[in-house]
Design a protein around this motif. Structure first.
Motif, PDB file in Angstrom:
ATOM      1  N   GLN A  34       0.631  -1.138  -0.109  1.00  0.00           N
ATOM      2  CA  GLN A  34       0.027  -0.043  -0.081  1.00  0.00           C
ATOM      3  C   GLN A  34       1.081   1.290   0.143  1.00  0.00           C
ATOM      4  O   GLN A  34       0.330   2.250  -0.542  1.00  0.00           O
ATOM      5  N   GLN A  35       2.126   0.993   0.535  1.00  0.00           N
ATOM      6  CA  GLN A  35       2.937   2.405   0.586  1.00  0.00           C
ATOM      7  C   GLN A  35       4.020   2.266  -0.585  1.00  0.00           C
ATOM      8  O   GLN A  35       5.002   2.988  -0.575  1.00  0.00           O
ATOM      9  N   HIS A  36       3.871   1.368  -1.613  1.00  0.00           N
ATOM     10  CA  HIS A  36       4.530   1.512  -2.752  1.00  0.00           C
ATOM     11  C   HIS A  36       5.963   1.041  -2.403  1.00  0.00           C
ATOM     12  O   HIS A  36       6.939   1.476  -3.277  1.00  0.00           O
ATOM     13  N   LYS A  37       6.151  -0.103  -1.419  1.00  0.00           N
ATOM     14  CA  LYS A  37       7.717  -0.482  -0.958  1.00  0.00           C
ATOM     15  C   LYS A  37       7.798  -1.663  -1.397  1.00  0.00           C
ATOM     16  O   LYS A  37       6.577  -2.704  -0.864  1.00  0.00           O
ATOM     17  N   LYS A  38       8.899  -2.151  -2.112  1.00  0.00           N
ATOM     18  CA  LYS A  38       8.992  -3.634  -2.399  1.00  0.00           C
ATOM     19  C   LYS A  38       9.786  -4.276  -1.149  1.00  0.00           C
ATOM     20  O   LYS A  38      11.110  -3.709  -1.057  1.00  0.00           O
ATOM     21  N   ILE A  39       9.376  -5.174  -0.709  1.00  0.00           N
ATOM     22  CA  ILE A  39      10.391  -5.923   0.687  1.00  0.00           C
ATOM     23  C   ILE A  39      10.218  -7.356   0.388  1.00  0.00           C
ATOM     24  O   ILE A  39       9.119  -7.998  -0.389  1.00  0.00           O
ATOM     25  N   ASP A  40      10.971  -7.883   1.058  1.00  0.00           N
ATOM     26  CA  ASP A  40      11.186  -9.245   1.413  1.00  0.00           C
ATOM     27  C   ASP A  40      11.130  -9.486   2.925  1.00  0.00           C
ATOM     28  O   ASP A  40      12.021  -8.709   3.285  1.00  0.00           O
ATOM     29  N   SER A  41      10.328 -10.240   3.505  1.00  0.00           N
ATOM     30  CA  SER A  41      10.210 -10.188   4.880  1.00  0.00           C
ATOM     31  C   SER A  41      10.271 -11.710   5.494  1.00  0.00           C
ATOM     32  O   SER A  41       9.732 -12.628   4.766  1.00  0.00           O
ATOM     33  N   GLU A  42      10.633 -11.793   6.694  1.00  0.00           N
ATOM     34  CA  GLU A  42      10.448 -12.943   7.432  1.00  0.00           C
ATOM     35  C   GLU A  42      10.139 -12.359   8.889  1.00  0.00           C
ATOM     36  O   GLU A  42      10.749 -11.423   9.476  1.00  0.00           O
ATOM     37  N   THR A  43       9.041 -12.972   9.627  1.00  0.00           N
ATOM     38  CA  THR A  43       8.609 -12.791  10.795  1.00  0.00           C
ATOM     39  C   THR A  43       8.657 -13.989  11.616  1.00  0.00           C
ATOM     40  O   THR A  43       8.046 -14.978  11.397  1.00  0.00           O
ATOM     41  N   ASN A  44       9.242 -13.954  12.732  1.00  0.00           N
ATOM     42  CA  ASN A  44       9.598 -14.890  13.845  1.00  0.00           C
ATOM     43  C   ASN A  44       8.708 -14.458  14.976  1.00  0.00           C
ATOM     44  O   ASN A  44       9.031 -13.238  15.416  1.00  0.00           O
ATOM     45  N   ALA A  45       7.719 -15.244  15.557  1.00  0.00           N
ATOM     46  CA  ALA A  45       7.194 -14.963  16.932  1.00  0.00           C
ATOM     47  C   ALA A  45       7.696 -15.695  17.847  1.00  0.00           C
ATOM     48  O   ALA A  45       7.703 -16.953  17.777  1.00  0.00           O
ATOM     49  N   GLU A  46       7.954 -15.367  18.784  1.00  0.00           N
ATOM     50  CA  GLU A  46       8.418 -15.862  20.358  1.00  0.00           C
ATOM     51  C   GLU A  46       7.351 -15.728  21.193  1.00  0.00           C
ATOM     52  O   GLU A  46       6.963 -14.459  21.562  1.00  0.00           O
ATOM     53  N   VAL A  47       6.657 -16.632  21.642  1.00  0.00           N
ATOM     54  CA  VAL A  47       5.564 -16.744  22.425  1.00  0.00           C
ATOM     55  C   VAL A  47       5.798 -17.276  23.902  1.00  0.00           C
ATOM     56  O   VAL A  47       6.349 -18.413  23.808  1.00  0.00           O
ATOM     57  N   SER A  48       5.874 -16.237  24.848  1.00  0.00           N
ATOM     58  CA  SER A  48       6.144 -16.929  26.175  1.00  0.00           C
ATOM     59  C   SER A  48       5.013 -16.991  27.083  1.00  0.00           C
ATOM     60  O   SER A  48       4.234 -16.418  27.151  1.00  0.00           O
ATOM     61  N   PHE A  49       5.325 -18.105  27.893  1.00  0.00           N
ATOM     62  CA  PHE A  49       4.168 -18.476  28.829  1.00  0.00           C
ATOM     63  C   PHE A  49       4.634 -18.092  30.048  1.00  0.00           C
ATOM     64  O   PHE A  49       5.760 -18.509  30.630  1.00  0.00           O
ATOM     65  N   CYS A  50       3.960 -17.089  30.587  1.00  0.00           N
ATOM     66  CA  CYS A  50       4.483 -16.433  31.908  1.00  0.00           C
ATOM     67  C   CYS A  50       3.574 -16.452  33.115  1.00  0.00           C
ATOM     68  O   CYS A  50       2.318 -16.585  32.881  1.00  0.00           O
ATOM     69  N   LYS A  51       3.950 -16.343  34.093  1.00  0.00           N
ATOM     70  CA  LYS A  51       3.228 -16.176  35.339  1.00  0.00           C
ATOM     71  C   LYS A  51       2.757 -14.908  35.533  1.00  0.00           C
ATOM     72  O   LYS A  51       3.466 -13.859  35.365  1.00  0.00           O
ATOM     73  N   ASP A  52       1.454 -14.559  35.918  1.00  0.00           N
ATOM     74  CA  ASP A  52       0.711 -13.387  35.870  1.00  0.00           C
ATOM     75  C   ASP A  52       0.760 -12.912  37.330  1.00  0.00           C
ATOM     76  O   ASP A  52      -0.108 -13.529  38.118  1.00  0.00           O
ATOM     77  N   PRO A  53       1.461 -11.901  37.700  1.00  0.00           N
ATOM     78  CA  PRO A  53       1.615 -11.279  39.269  1.00  0.00           C
ATOM     79  C   PRO A  53       0.420 -10.640  39.649  1.00  0.00           C
ATOM     80  O   PRO A  53       0.112 -10.547  40.804  1.00  0.00           O
ATOM     81  N   GLU A  54      -0.554 -10.215  38.694  1.00  0.00           N
ATOM     82  CA  GLU A  54      -1.639  -9.534  39.097  1.00  0.00           C
ATOM     83  C   GLU A  54      -2.582 -10.393  39.389  1.00  0.00           C
ATOM     84  O   GLU A  54      -3.513 -10.105  40.522  1.00  0.00           O
ATOM     85  N   ASP A  55      -2.934 -11.936  39.084  1.00  0.00           N
ATOM     86  CA  ASP A  55      -4.066 -12.564  39.739  1.00  0.00           C
ATOM     87  C   ASP A  55      -3.472 -13.971  39.884  1.00  0.00           C
ATOM     88  O   ASP A  55      -4.194 -14.996  40.463  1.00  0.00           O
ATOM     89  N   ASP A  56      -2.058 -14.215  40.087  1.00  0.00           N
ATOM     90  CA  ASP A  56      -1.420 -15.272  40.317  1.00  0.00           C
ATOM     91  C   ASP A  56      -1.699 -16.505  39.337  1.00  0.00           C
ATOM     92  O   ASP A  56      -1.615 -17.813  39.594  1.00  0.00           O
ATOM     93  N   GLY A  57      -2.110 -16.147  38.016  1.00  0.00           N
ATOM     94  CA  GLY A  57      -2.432 -17.115  37.138  1.00  0.00           C
ATOM     95  C   GLY A  57      -1.224 -17.220  36.082  1.00  0.00           C
ATOM     96  O   GLY A  57      -0.338 -16.765  36.376  1.00  0.00           O
ATOM     97  N   PHE A  58      -1.747 -17.256  34.898  1.00  0.00           N
ATOM     98  CA  PHE A  58      -0.695 -17.179  33.802  1.00  0.00           C
ATOM     99  C   PHE A  58      -1.202 -16.280  32.659  1.00  0.00           C
ATOM    100  O   PHE A  58      -2.426 -15.968  32.506  1.00  0.00           O
ATOM    101  N   LYS A  59      -0.197 -15.992  31.689  1.00  0.00           N
ATOM    102  CA  LYS A  59      -0.515 -15.126  30.751  1.00  0.00           C
ATOM    103  C   LYS A  59       0.567 -15.367  29.545  1.00  0.00           C
ATOM    104  O   LYS A  59       1.515 -16.163  30.004  1.00  0.00           O
ATOM    105  N   ILE A  60       0.360 -14.697  28.409  1.00  0.00           N
ATOM    106  CA  ILE A  60       1.454 -14.988  27.331  1.00  0.00           C
ATOM    107  C   ILE A  60       2.005 -13.660  27.026  1.00  0.00           C
ATOM    108  O   ILE A  60       1.237 -12.682  27.064  1.00  0.00           O
ATOM    109  N   ALA A  61       3.237 -13.529  26.339  1.00  0.00           N
ATOM    110  CA  ALA A  61       3.677 -12.380  25.828  1.00  0.00           C
ATOM    111  C   ALA A  61       4.370 -12.861  24.666  1.00  0.00           C
ATOM    112  O   ALA A  61       4.794 -13.767  24.346  1.00  0.00           O
ATOM    113  N   VAL A  62       4.563 -11.722  23.545  1.00  0.00           N
ATOM    114  CA  VAL A  62       4.831 -11.909  22.432  1.00  0.00           C
ATOM    115  C   VAL A  62       6.171 -11.091  21.936  1.00  0.00           C
ATOM    116  O   VAL A  62       5.874  -9.963  22.305  1.00  0.00           O
ATOM    117  N   THR A  63       7.110 -11.760  21.252  1.00  0.00           N
ATOM    118  CA  THR A  63       8.114 -10.749  20.745  1.00  0.00           C
ATOM    119  C   THR A  63       8.033 -11.033  19.220  1.00  0.00           C
ATOM    120  O   THR A  63       8.384 -12.273  18.833  1.00  0.00           O
TER     121      THR A  63
END
Length: 139
Positions: A67-96
């Protein structure tokens, strides 16, 4: 519900130590909880989410680049972490999201990543619910 374009379906049985299968059989996986069992082979919800999010984000990235008229080649790696949630003593995920973009300078790579984060359906679905770190790199 919005105007549905298509629907995908998968069924899980016995949670993190069970099995998941898509309605068409392309996904048919044993699930293993790596927090409890680091020996057994199998997938886990975070791995499946990482695959889905990386594919969706990379698609959004290529859409906004075109849409911005840019020609790219890309690769996306998602790191999904399973984390302890300090707010409710449960669990949550975080992503890089580690995003390599060929064909642009570092400033454009950053802007494209931010624009894709606004457009990506997975980013929209998780916005405000999980921590997502964008790590774009011009290559």
């Amino acid at each position: 519900m919005s105007n549905v374009i298509f629907t995908s379906s998968a069924t899980a049985k016995n949670g993190r130590d069970g099995h998941v299968k898509s309605d068409d059989g392309l996904i048919d996986l044993k699930l293993v909880n790596p927090a409890n069992n680091q020996v057994a082979k199998g997938s886990n919800p975070e791995q499946l989410f990482a695959a889905a999010y990386s594919a969706c984000f990379d698609g959004a990235l290529n859409l906004v680049a075109s849409q911005q008229h840019k020609k790219i080649d890309s690769e996306t790696n998602a790191e999904v972490s399973f984390c302890k949630d300090p707010e409710d003593d449960g669990f949550k995920i975080a992503v890089t999201l580690n995003i390599e973009i060929q064909g642009v300078n570092p400033e454009d790579a950053q802007q494209l990543a931010e624009d894709a984060h606004q457009a990506c359906p997975y980013s929209k679905a998780t916005r405000g619910n999980i921590d997502v770190k964008l790590n774009p790199k011009a290559v």
